[in-house]
Every structure is written in structure tokens, then in C-alpha cells.
Design a protein around this motif. Structure first.
Motif, PDB file in Angstrom:
ATOM      1  N   UNK A 152       0.852  -1.193   0.000  1.00  0.00           N
ATOM      2  CA  UNK A 152       0.000   0.000   0.000  1.00  0.00           C
ATOM      3  C   UNK A 152       0.884   1.239   0.000  1.00  0.00           C
ATOM      4  N   UNK A 153       1.916   1.225  -0.820  1.00  0.00           N
ATOM      5  CA  UNK A 153       2.867   2.334  -0.843  1.00  0.00           C
ATOM      6  C   UNK A 153       3.254   2.662  -2.278  1.00  0.00           C
ATOM      7  N   UNK A 154       2.485   3.531  -2.942  1.00  0.00           N
ATOM      8  CA  UNK A 154       2.825   3.873  -4.325  1.00  0.00           C
ATOM      9  C   UNK A 154       4.184   4.555  -4.448  1.00  0.00           C
ATOM     10  N   UNK A 155       4.687   5.080  -3.342  1.00  0.00           N
ATOM     11  CA  UNK A 155       5.998   5.736  -3.377  1.00  0.00           C
ATOM     12  C   UNK A 155       7.157   4.745  -3.322  1.00  0.00           C
ATOM     13  N   UNK A 156       6.853   3.474  -3.114  1.00  0.00           N
ATOM     14  CA  UNK A 156       7.881   2.430  -3.101  1.00  0.00           C
ATOM     15  C   UNK A 156       7.778   1.571  -4.361  1.00  0.00           C
ATOM     16  N   UNK A 157       8.902   0.976  -4.763  1.00  0.00           N
ATOM     17  CA  UNK A 157       8.826   0.041  -5.904  1.00  0.00           C
ATOM     18  C   UNK A 157       8.106  -1.228  -5.469  1.00  0.00           C
ATOM     19  N   UNK A 158       7.792  -2.081  -6.425  1.00  0.00           N
ATOM     20  CA  UNK A 158       7.188  -3.369  -6.092  1.00  0.00           C
ATOM     21  C   UNK A 158       8.080  -4.115  -5.110  1.00  0.00           C
ATOM     22  N   UNK A 159       7.458  -4.838  -4.223  1.00  0.00           N
ATOM     23  CA  UNK A 159       8.180  -5.606  -3.224  1.00  0.00           C
ATOM     24  C   UNK A 159       8.961  -6.712  -3.913  1.00  0.00           C
ATOM     25  N   UNK A 160      10.274  -6.821  -3.649  1.00  0.00           N
ATOM     26  CA  UNK A 160      11.040  -7.915  -4.264  1.00  0.00           C
ATOM     27  C   UNK A 160      10.592  -9.258  -3.700  1.00  0.00           C
ATOM     28  N   UNK A 161      10.222 -10.145  -4.580  1.00  0.00           N
ATOM     29  CA  UNK A 161       9.725 -11.451  -4.171  1.00  0.00           C
ATOM     30  C   UNK A 161      10.582 -12.558  -4.746  1.00  0.00           C
ATOM     31  N   UNK A 162      10.615 -13.678  -4.034  1.00  0.00           N
ATOM     32  CA  UNK A 162      11.315 -14.866  -4.501  1.00  0.00           C
ATOM     33  C   UNK A 162      10.646 -15.358  -5.783  1.00  0.00           C
ATOM     34  N   UNK A 163      11.428 -15.581  -6.823  1.00  0.00           N
ATOM     35  CA  UNK A 163      10.858 -15.985  -8.110  1.00  0.00           C
ATOM     36  C   UNK A 163      10.409 -17.444  -8.124  1.00  0.00           C
ATOM     37  N   UNK A 164      10.902 -18.245  -7.187  1.00  0.00           N
ATOM     38  CA  UNK A 164      10.529 -19.659  -7.197  1.00  0.00           C
ATOM     39  C   UNK A 164       9.273 -19.940  -6.354  1.00  0.00           C
ATOM     40  N   UNK A 165       8.711 -18.927  -5.759  1.00  0.00           N
ATOM     41  CA  UNK A 165       7.480 -19.080  -4.969  1.00  0.00           C
ATOM     42  C   UNK A 165       6.328 -18.442  -5.731  1.00  0.00           C
ATOM     43  N   UNK A 166       5.162 -19.012  -5.606  1.00  0.00           N
ATOM     44  CA  UNK A 166       3.966 -18.475  -6.243  1.00  0.00           C
ATOM     45  C   UNK A 166       3.249 -17.584  -5.226  1.00  0.00           C
TER      46      UNK A 166
END
Length: 164
Positions: free
Chosen positions: A12-26
């Protein structure tokens, strides 16, 4: 996040980039573009977020809701969830969240929206808005003791400066 079993992230923070997520998890990812301003209509997201968090919980997952400081926007969405799916009043939900994260402080506009949501869900309000003269605005009664303590501190501080 892997250690905590996070399977859903709500940013809920348009001032932040997308949250970095693990690519191997759905991981389910929801981005809500809402500024932390009293006039922003965060309530349009209450049901969507509450229902998503509950769906994730029922499937054995865990949700992370975040904004920049974890004080107003994300806290407001957590409060809405607790009211809708845990049957808590706004006052109970606020006390519960504050016991875990003492610095939570939804802005007055979000508190008003949460009051409206509580009225919609429960038919009554457990938190009232009270006028606070030193701020020249209404605040939730649940925050009044903290604001009074701050006001007393600032008055003592100003008095001490004048004596110098």
C-alpha cells in the motif's frame, strides 16, 4: 519472507517500488496505490483486502501488508480485516494491533472510514471522533490520552523555553 511462510504481499505504498519477491514461490501480490492522506478513500479496498487475507489464511498461508512506515495505511487495512473476519469492534481491533505494534496511528480520515465500515458491519460505532482544540481538528477518542500527553509535554517545553 520464506521463513515466515508469506504467501501473499499487499503493498500500500505507491511511493515504493514493487516488493522484491522470490521468483521460485507463487506469491499473490496486490498493489494498492493509496497515499497516506486523510482525503484518500482507502475504504474502497477494505473488503477486497480483508477477503483476500482471509482466503490466504484459510488456505494455510500468511499475508504481509505493508506501506512505508507501517503506521497508517497498512494498519488501517489490518483493522478492517480484524473487524470483518474476527468480529472485533474497531476499538478492540485497534487495541489488539497496538499491543503488537504500539506506533500504529491511522490518520483521521482513515479512522473516519474505519468508523463507517464498523457501522456498516456492526450497526454501531465503538470509537467516536472528538474535537481537539490544539490541533483544530477531530481525532479518534481512542487516541485522546496520547494527544493530551503530547500537548502537556509541548506546553511544558514551551514554558521552559520562555524562562530562558
Amino acid at each position: 519472507m520464506d521463513k515466515l511462510g508469506v504467501s501473499c504481499v499487499i503493498n500500500v505504498a505507491p511511493e515504493l517500488p514493487d516488493t522484491p519477491l522470490s521468483s521460485d514461490k507463487n506469491i499473490v501480490y496486490l498493489r494498492i496505490n493509496a497515499q497516506d492522506r486523510s482525503q484518500v478513500d482507502l475504504s474502497q479496498h477494505f473488503d477486497e483486502v480483508a477477503d483476500l487475507v482471509e482466503e490466504v489464511r484459510l488456505s494455510g498461508g500468511c499475508t504481509l501488508i505493508h506501506c512505508v512506515a507501517g503506521v497508517s495505511r497498512s494498519a488501517s487495512l489490518c483493522l478492517a480485516y480484524l473487524m470483518k473476519h474476527s468480529g472485533m469492534s474497531l476499538r478492540e481491533a485497534y487495541k489488539h494491533v497496538q499491543s503488537i505494534r504500539p506506533q500504529v496511528r491511522p490518520n483521521s480520515g482513515f479512522f473516519q472510514q474505519l468508523r463507517q465500515y464498523e457501522l456498516q458491519l456492526r450497526g454501531t460505532n465503538s470509537v467516536e471522533m472528538v474535537y481537539f482544540a490544539s490541533l483544530d481538528k477531530e481525532i479518534p477518542d481512542i487516541l485522546e490520552p496520547e494527544y493530551r500527553a503530547m500537548e502537556d509535554f509541548y506546553q511544558r517545553y514551551r514554558s521552559a523555553l520562555k524562562r530562558r
